[in-house]
Design an enzyme around this catalytic site. Structure first.
Site, mmCIF file in Angstrom:
data_model
loop_
_atom_site.group_PDB
_atom_site.id
_atom_site.type_symbol
_atom_site.label_atom_id
_atom_site.label_comp_id
_atom_site.label_asym_id
_atom_site.label_seq_id
_atom_site.Cartn_x
_atom_site.Cartn_y
_atom_site.Cartn_z
ATOM 1 N N ASN A 147 46.499 59.548 54.040
ATOM 2 C CA ASN A 147 45.909 59.220 55.345
ATOM 3 C C ASN A 147 45.014 57.982 55.279
ATOM 4 O O ASN A 147 44.205 57.760 56.168
ATOM 5 C CB ASN A 147 45.165 60.429 55.936
ATOM 6 C CG ASN A 147 44.148 61.014 54.979
ATOM 7 O OD1 ASN A 147 43.840 60.410 53.949
ATOM 8 N ND2 ASN A 147 43.619 62.177 55.302
ATOM 9 N N ARG A 285 32.220 59.483 53.778
ATOM 10 C CA ARG A 285 31.595 60.799 53.712
ATOM 11 C C ARG A 285 30.183 60.698 54.280
ATOM 12 O O ARG A 285 29.456 59.753 53.974
ATOM 13 C CB ARG A 285 31.519 61.336 52.265
ATOM 14 C CG ARG A 285 32.846 61.840 51.713
ATOM 15 C CD ARG A 285 33.391 63.054 52.475
ATOM 16 N NE ARG A 285 34.669 63.513 51.973
ATOM 17 C CZ ARG A 285 35.862 63.200 52.514
ATOM 18 N NH1 ARG A 285 35.935 62.442 53.582
ATOM 19 N NH2 ARG A 285 36.980 63.680 51.985
ATOM 20 N N GLN A 314 29.964 70.034 56.873
ATOM 21 C CA GLN A 314 30.967 70.163 57.928
ATOM 22 C C GLN A 314 31.432 71.610 58.026
ATOM 23 O O GLN A 314 31.756 72.172 56.990
ATOM 24 C CB GLN A 314 32.145 69.229 57.651
ATOM 25 C CG GLN A 314 31.755 67.771 57.797
ATOM 26 C CD GLN A 314 32.908 66.790 57.706
ATOM 27 O OE1 GLN A 314 32.709 65.605 57.879
ATOM 28 N NE2 GLN A 314 34.100 67.240 57.424
ATOM 29 N N HIS A 333 35.364 65.241 62.294
ATOM 30 C CA HIS A 333 36.116 64.582 61.220
ATOM 31 C C HIS A 333 37.615 64.598 61.553
ATOM 32 O O HIS A 333 38.303 65.583 61.300
ATOM 33 C CB HIS A 333 35.836 65.338 59.912
ATOM 34 C CG HIS A 333 36.318 64.634 58.690
ATOM 35 N ND1 HIS A 333 35.930 65.005 57.440
ATOM 36 C CD2 HIS A 333 37.157 63.597 58.521
ATOM 37 C CE1 HIS A 333 36.504 64.222 56.546
ATOM 38 N NE2 HIS A 333 37.263 63.367 57.186
HETATM 39 P P1 NDP Z 1 40.579 54.868 46.957
HETATM 40 O O1 NDP Z 1 40.412 55.680 45.728
HETATM 41 O O2 NDP Z 1 41.796 54.044 47.127
HETATM 42 O O3 NDP Z 1 39.354 53.881 47.101
HETATM 43 C C1 NDP Z 1 38.057 54.210 46.797
HETATM 44 C C2 NDP Z 1 37.368 52.957 46.328
HETATM 45 O O4 NDP Z 1 35.961 53.220 46.237
HETATM 46 C C3 NDP Z 1 37.839 52.502 44.965
HETATM 47 O O5 NDP Z 1 38.194 51.136 45.031
HETATM 48 C C4 NDP Z 1 36.600 52.713 44.119
HETATM 49 O O6 NDP Z 1 36.408 51.777 43.129
HETATM 50 C C5 NDP Z 1 35.498 52.508 45.124
HETATM 51 N N1 NDP Z 1 34.198 52.998 44.670
HETATM 52 C C6 NDP Z 1 33.914 54.154 44.037
HETATM 53 N N2 NDP Z 1 32.596 54.225 43.783
HETATM 54 C C7 NDP Z 1 32.054 53.080 44.259
HETATM 55 C C8 NDP Z 1 30.736 52.574 44.267
HETATM 56 N N3 NDP Z 1 29.716 53.249 43.722
HETATM 57 N N4 NDP Z 1 30.522 51.356 44.844
HETATM 58 C C9 NDP Z 1 31.555 50.641 45.359
HETATM 59 N N5 NDP Z 1 32.843 51.089 45.365
HETATM 60 C C10 NDP Z 1 33.075 52.290 44.823
HETATM 61 O O7 NDP Z 1 40.413 55.880 48.168
HETATM 62 P P2 NDP Z 1 40.678 55.657 49.725
HETATM 63 O O8 NDP Z 1 40.350 54.259 50.064
HETATM 64 O O9 NDP Z 1 42.006 56.192 50.090
HETATM 65 O O10 NDP Z 1 39.596 56.655 50.308
HETATM 66 C C11 NDP Z 1 38.206 56.416 50.117
HETATM 67 C C12 NDP Z 1 37.403 57.584 50.621
HETATM 68 O O11 NDP Z 1 37.518 57.677 52.025
HETATM 69 C C13 NDP Z 1 37.855 58.955 50.106
HETATM 70 O O12 NDP Z 1 37.330 59.248 48.838
HETATM 71 C C14 NDP Z 1 37.297 59.870 51.160
HETATM 72 O O13 NDP Z 1 35.968 60.216 50.860
HETATM 73 C C15 NDP Z 1 37.310 59.024 52.420
HETATM 74 N N6 NDP Z 1 38.391 59.437 53.319
HETATM 75 C C16 NDP Z 1 38.069 59.850 54.581
HETATM 76 C C17 NDP Z 1 39.035 60.305 55.433
HETATM 77 C C18 NDP Z 1 38.706 60.703 56.841
HETATM 78 O O14 NDP Z 1 39.495 61.399 57.469
HETATM 79 N N7 NDP Z 1 37.574 60.298 57.392
HETATM 80 C C19 NDP Z 1 40.437 60.418 55.014
HETATM 81 C C20 NDP Z 1 40.696 59.828 53.725
HETATM 82 C C21 NDP Z 1 39.698 59.411 52.895
HETATM 83 P P3 NDP Z 1 37.238 51.722 41.778
HETATM 84 O O15 NDP Z 1 38.410 52.640 41.900
HETATM 85 O O16 NDP Z 1 37.589 50.277 41.747
HETATM 86 O O17 NDP Z 1 36.298 52.179 40.740
#
Ligand code: NDP
Length: 407
Positions: A147, A285, A314, A333
């Site tokens: 998603n 989140r 939530q 959400h």
């Molecule tokens: P990804 O894993 O593709 O991306 C997450 C990114 O966050 C990665 O690039 C990671 O960095 C980066 N990251 C982690 N920690 C840090 C930090 N401390 N500072 C900066 N960047 C950081 O996941 P998605 O993009 O698919 O999803 C991200 C989040 O969105 C999910 O974990 C979830 O919490 C939320 N989400 C919400 C939804 C909703 O319905 N509202 C649905 C789907 C997701 P790296 O890997 O480079 O270390």
């Protein structure tokens, strides 16, 4: 035979739909990076159906029962008397969605000696105490990418809604007004603004790609830098940390997972470093932001607007300050639970379960915790630890009325 315990959100107040606004959802076979969408052997639902609510059952009942497993589905997830806690002690597999999360705290994990697999139907497994899962050898898996694009579309919508002052303008129409001055006194153009994402993973980079045609300045911070050619293609500026990003941005969108490093990242101190009148859109989140600091910044005018769909806990208690703070565009959400997204993550859960029962490896990109350590997507994007603290407050939603309908 395994007992599979599945927590889903309630059906619509008017009952489970008999028909839908559209007859189909587009068929997507690959995501932007080439990863294939879920590939289960079979599905027992029609894409476009409501699958994430209790009666939708993620389309899993026939599959699980044909294989002789017991399948319990409930929305009653919070508090010691909940169906979830009653059913947990002999459950081998727990499935839940981040939209209506079954918090798997260390205490609950201790009460579930048979638990071997926790599946997130969607993305984001922060509702599981990952440290406790690691210690107990529980596998945690989610449906990576299922998603992400749904959320990125929602982010763009919310940025435009805030900057253009859409929601109050819509409300004037509903109230019978034609109050142009009231509508436009807070309405700006996005063009020319500086927009930054905290994290440029699947969602963050999709937001950047979608915003590029709006002729804005693009910025990001992340633990790993994007490839140089992607930075060039998007014309995006890298910042080493959130602080240097927020100092230059008019709009900040948060797209990082919740883990100990990001919990309460947006507190009074960081918000004070933002430009006065900046906007935050957080669909990642709720707990990445300090709840009261956000409300204070909207009251004082330090922030011009805040929107998103994620809260903590939530469901949000009915007196949660984000329901009543000024200039917000909050929804429950929902951004990652469009009917198209549901079809993908339901198929992804089915794929994970087929692999689990048949003894085949789960896709590496779906793993968060495996064999007592962070694995796959979890090893890349999370830090080990626990972000579930305070989740028992979700039971307060039940205090004033039923969980369905009366919001
Ligand atoms: P990804 O894993 O593709 O991306 C997450 C990114 O966050 C990665 O690039 C990671 O960095 C980066 N990251 C982690 N920690 C840090 C930090 N401390 N500072 C900066 N960047 C950081 O996941 P998605 O993009 O698919 O999803 C991200 C989040 O969105 C999910 O974990 C979830 O919490 C939320 N989400 C919400 C939804 C909703 O319905 N509202 C649905 C789907 C997701 P790296 O890997 O480079 O270390």
């Amino acid at each position: 035979m395994a007992k599979v315990l599945c927590v889903l959100y309630d059906d619509p107040v008017d009952g489970y739909p008999r028909s839908y606004a559209r007859d189909a959802v587009p068929r997507i076979e690959r995501y932007h990076d080439g990863q294939t969408t879920p590939t289960p052997e079979r599905i027992d639902f029609a894409p476009g159906e409501l699958l994430g609510s209790v009666s939708g059952e993620l389309g899993l009942r026939r599959f699980l029962e044909e294989r002789g497993h017991a399948f319990v589905v409930t929305s009653d997830k919070d508090g010691p008397d909940s169906v979830f806690e009653r059913e947990l002690p002999d459950a081998a597999i727990v499935i839940s969605q981040p939209f209506w999360p079954a918090y798997l705290t260390a205490e609950r994990i201790a009460k579930a000696p048979a638990l071997k697999l926790a599946v997130t139907a969607g993305i984001g497994s922060d509702h599981v105490d990952l440290a406790a899962a690691i210690e107990r050898g529980i596998t945690v898996a989610e449906v990576t990418y299922s998603n992400s694009i749904s959320v990125s579309e929602h982010v763009v919508m919310m940025i435009l809604s805030l900057v253009r002052n859409y929601i109050p303008s819509y409300q004037w129409v509903v109230k019978g007004g034609w109050n142009i001055a009231d509508c436009v006194a807070r309405s700006y153009d996005l063009e020319g603004m500086q927009v930054g994402t905290v994290a440029a993973g699947r969602i963050g980079s999709a937001v950047l790609r979608r915003l590029k045609p709006f002729e804005v300045g693009l910025h990001y911070t992340d633990r790993h830098r994007l490839p140089e050619e992607v930075e060039r293609e998007l014309g995006v500026t890298f910042h080493p940390d959130a602080e240097s990003l927020v100092r230059v941005c008019d709009v900040v969108t948060i797209n990082a997972p919740l883990h100990p490093d990001t919990e309460h990242l947006f507190d009074d101190a960081l918000i004070a470093k933002m430009k006065r009148g900046a906007y935050i859109v957080n669909t990642a989140r709720g707990k990445i932001c300090d709840r009261d600091a956000i409300a204070r910044a909207l009251e004082s005018g330090q922030l011009a607007g805040y929107a998103g769909d994620v809260w903590f806990p939530q469901p949000a208690p009915r007196d949660h300050p984000w329901r009543s703070m000024p200039h917000h565009g909050m929804t429950p959400h929902v951004s990652g639970s469009s009917l198209a997204a549901q079809a993908r993550y339901a198929a992804g859960v089915r794929e994970i379960l087929e692999c689990w029962f048949d003894g085949r490896p789960i896709r590496e990109e779906y793993l968060i915790v495996d064999r007592g350590t962070l694995a796959g997507a979890g090893a890349h994007s999370y830090s080990p630890g626990d972000a579930t603290g305070g989740s028992d407050e979700a039971a307060r939603f039940k205090d004033r009325g039923p969980t369905s309908g009366s919001a």
